[in-house]
Design an enzyme around this catalytic site. Structure first.
Site, PDB file in Angstrom:
ATOM      1  N   GLU A 165       0.793  -1.235   0.000  1.00 32.48           N
ATOM      2  CA  GLU A 165       0.000   0.000   0.000  1.00 32.48           C
ATOM      3  C   GLU A 165       0.825   1.284   0.000  1.00 32.48           C
ATOM      4  O   GLU A 165       0.753   2.085   0.956  1.00 32.48           O
ATOM      5  CB  GLU A 165      -0.926   0.030   1.215  1.00 32.48           C
ATOM      6  CG  GLU A 165      -1.905  -1.114   1.289  1.00 32.48           C
ATOM      7  CD  GLU A 165      -2.964  -0.904   2.377  1.00 32.48           C
ATOM      8  OE1 GLU A 165      -2.820   0.031   3.191  1.00 32.48           O
ATOM      9  OE2 GLU A 165      -3.927  -1.674   2.408  1.00 32.48           O
ATOM     10  N   GLU A 351      -5.420  -8.526   1.200  1.00 32.10           N
ATOM     11  CA  GLU A 351      -6.022  -8.173   2.502  1.00 32.10           C
ATOM     12  C   GLU A 351      -7.497  -7.849   2.304  1.00 32.10           C
ATOM     13  O   GLU A 351      -7.870  -7.104   1.386  1.00 32.10           O
ATOM     14  CB  GLU A 351      -5.379  -6.914   3.113  1.00 32.10           C
ATOM     15  CG  GLU A 351      -4.064  -7.121   3.791  1.00 32.10           C
ATOM     16  CD  GLU A 351      -3.488  -5.827   4.349  1.00 32.10           C
ATOM     17  OE1 GLU A 351      -4.254  -4.968   4.833  1.00 32.10           O
ATOM     18  OE2 GLU A 351      -2.260  -5.682   4.293  1.00 32.10           O
TER      19      GLU A 351
HETATM   20  C1  BGC Z   1      -2.798  -2.345   6.114  1.00 31.75           C
HETATM   21  C2  BGC Z   1      -2.778  -3.141   7.392  1.00 31.75           C
HETATM   22  C3  BGC Z   1      -3.847  -2.619   8.328  1.00 31.75           C
HETATM   23  C4  BGC Z   1      -5.196  -2.823   7.669  1.00 31.75           C
HETATM   24  C5  BGC Z   1      -6.387  -2.395   8.512  1.00 31.75           C
HETATM   25  C6  BGC Z   1      -4.181  -2.012   5.611  1.00 31.75           C
HETATM   26  O1  BGC Z   1      -4.198  -0.687   5.217  1.00 31.75           O
HETATM   27  O2  BGC Z   1      -2.018  -2.960   5.135  1.00 31.75           O
HETATM   28  O3  BGC Z   1      -1.495  -3.082   7.938  1.00 31.75           O
HETATM   29  O4  BGC Z   1      -3.793  -3.179   9.595  1.00 31.75           O
HETATM   30  O5  BGC Z   1      -5.240  -2.089   6.486  1.00 31.75           O
HETATM   31  O6  BGC Z   1      -6.366  -1.024   8.758  1.00 31.75           O
END
Ligand code: BGC
Length: 446
Positions: A165, A351
């Site tokens: 990101e 994610e």
């Molecule tokens: C990040 C994580 C973070 C998650 C939830 C993403 O932007 O890669 O490190 O914990 O979002 O906020």
């Protein structure tokens, strides 16, 4: 309707070094910008730091046994740069490298593919002291670090992810100042964008030139940008949002150019307007896959308060504990957007997940029905995308464990596994059991 995922679909879970490892001092590790930032009063909720986090550094064998129990096919973790280099520039720290060798060996022994992110935000502080990502030298040191890890873990890592990101750590850290290093400067951000992309492309190039094994890609935080109304100003605002958060990274990587809307901004034009074409060629070095992190969509309106002329509009309706809108359709939309604009490259959701107010019952269980519902609805959209011919290959739930949620500290829990931060006890939540069944059966009930 058939809810079967393809046989070779990769179900996984993700974490990041600073968020789980702990062991922040000693072991030859340098301080990172997140050590400095979290130790500065007022920056992180409740004054939380990453000093101990989930103590994963000392408990990784137990954590891998939990992964095995969950049945994940791949585990996405990140490597702490300040842990593996003594000076952040050239000199390896064998003790730090040993940790990642042991971690990957243990994963492989358990039949879990290691997927390693090189940079998940924990820049060595000494490099920030020399200008951080706004200094081009940082990109050169990053390539040394990347090359070191490619060499040391060659053959062990299934997929490499250069950066996690860039948009988030650059803009939240250097423009909004709410993440490390806590700066608020558009010119610095513009510099960071180009240097980070150049670091990414240069690492990919060296990976190819030296013939390391495995695949390489990058993870971007992507989301659809929608106008709050059909007014022309709001429609323009949505295009600007899309350009700043999506295309500013996608265009250079896939097309070797920066979006025109961004180039119209004087600060960005000053930095990006005079680039030589060789650097753009490096940035657009071919990658094997694209990782997408998706949490919510963005509805925006025109506003002079926003640094680039737009601001987000809060939507009514269902939200997570973070206040983020629950909008599974956005996952489908962004996957389709990539296919339509950038081709049919293999995609991974690297994610997706949610934070809720998890309550530990007296018999030490967490009945997180909302998280299950959140995941189920997003899985459904992922499956729809596959059925519509989108090249989606895998899905990593964020996160395996509750962990240090950046500026929110430990107050926001995203894990499939609950962490008792007093004892470091790991307690699988109901969502863990539900996800285990999904993986086992490669399908889910609606
Ligand atoms: C990040 C994580 C973070 C998650 C939830 C993403 O932007 O890669 O490190 O914990 O979002 O906020």
């Amino acid at each position: 309707m058939n809810h079967n995922f393809p046989d070779d679909f990769i179900w996984g879970a993700a974490t990041a070094s600073f968020q789980i490892e702990g062991a922040a001092y000693g072991f030859g590790k340098l301080p990172s910008i997140w050590d400095t930032f979290s130790h500065t009063p007022g920056n992180v909720a409740n004054g939380d730091t990453g000093d101990f986090a989930c103590d994963h550094y000392n408990r990784f064998v137990q954590d891998i046994a939990i992964m095995k129990e969950l049945g994940i096919k791949a585990y996405r973790f990140s490597i702490s740069w300040p842990r593996v280099m003594k000076d952040a520039k050239n000199t390896p720290n064998p003790q730090g490298i040993e940790f990642y060798k042991n971690l990957t060996d243990e994963l492989i022994k358990n039949d879990i593919k290691p997927v390693a992110t090189l940079y998940h935000w924990d820049l060595p502080q000494i490099l920030q002291d020399e200008g951080g990502w706004a200094n081009k030298k940082t990109a050169e040191y990053f390539v040394n670090f990347a090359d070191l890890m490619f060499r040391e873990l060659d053959g062990r890592v299934y997929q490499w992810i250069t950066f996690n990101e860039p948009s988030v750590f650059i803009f939240l850290g250097n423009l909004d100042g709410v993440h490390a290093p806590g700066m608020k400067d558009i010119w610095t951000s513009a510099k960071c964008v180009h240097n980070v992309l150049w670091a990414h492309g240069s690492a990919v190039k060296i990976f190819r030139e030296k013939g390391y094994k495995g695949q390489i890609g990058i993870t971007l935080n992507l989301a659809p940008y929608e106008p709050a109304s059909s007014e022309i100003n709001d429609v323009m605002a949505a295009s600007t949002g899309d350009a700043q958060w999506n295309r500013l990274f996608l265009d250079p990587i896939f097309k070797g150019t920066y979006p025109e809307i961004i180039m119209n901004n004087p600060e960005f034009r000053k930095v990006l307007g005079t680039l030589d074409s060789h650097e753009m060629e490096v940035i657009s070095e071919k990658i094997d896959f694209l990782g997408i992190n998706y949490y919510f969509r963005n509805v925006v309106k025109y506003s002079q308060k926003g640094k680039l002329g737009f601001e987000s509009v809060k939507m009514d309706g269902e939200k997570t504990y973070f206040g983020w809108e629950v909008y599974p359709q956005g996952l489908y939309d962004i996957l389709r957007y990539i296919k339509e604009n950038y081709g049919n490259i293999p995609l991974y959701i690297t994610e997706n997940g949610a934070t809720y107010d998890d309550i530990l019952t007296s018999d030490r269980k967490i009945h997180d029905v909302q998280r299950i519902s959140y995941l189920k609805r997003h899985f459904e959209k992922a499956l729809r995308a596959i059925q519509d011919g989108i090249n989606l290959k895998g899905y990593y739930v964020w996160s395996l464990l509750d962990n240090f949620e950046w500026a929110e500290g430990y107050s926001k829990r995203f894990g499939l596994v609950y962490i008792d931060y007093n004892t470091f006890e790991r307690i699988p939540k109901d969502s863990f059991l539900w996800y285990k069944k999904v993986i086992e059966e490669n399908t889910f009930e609606v």
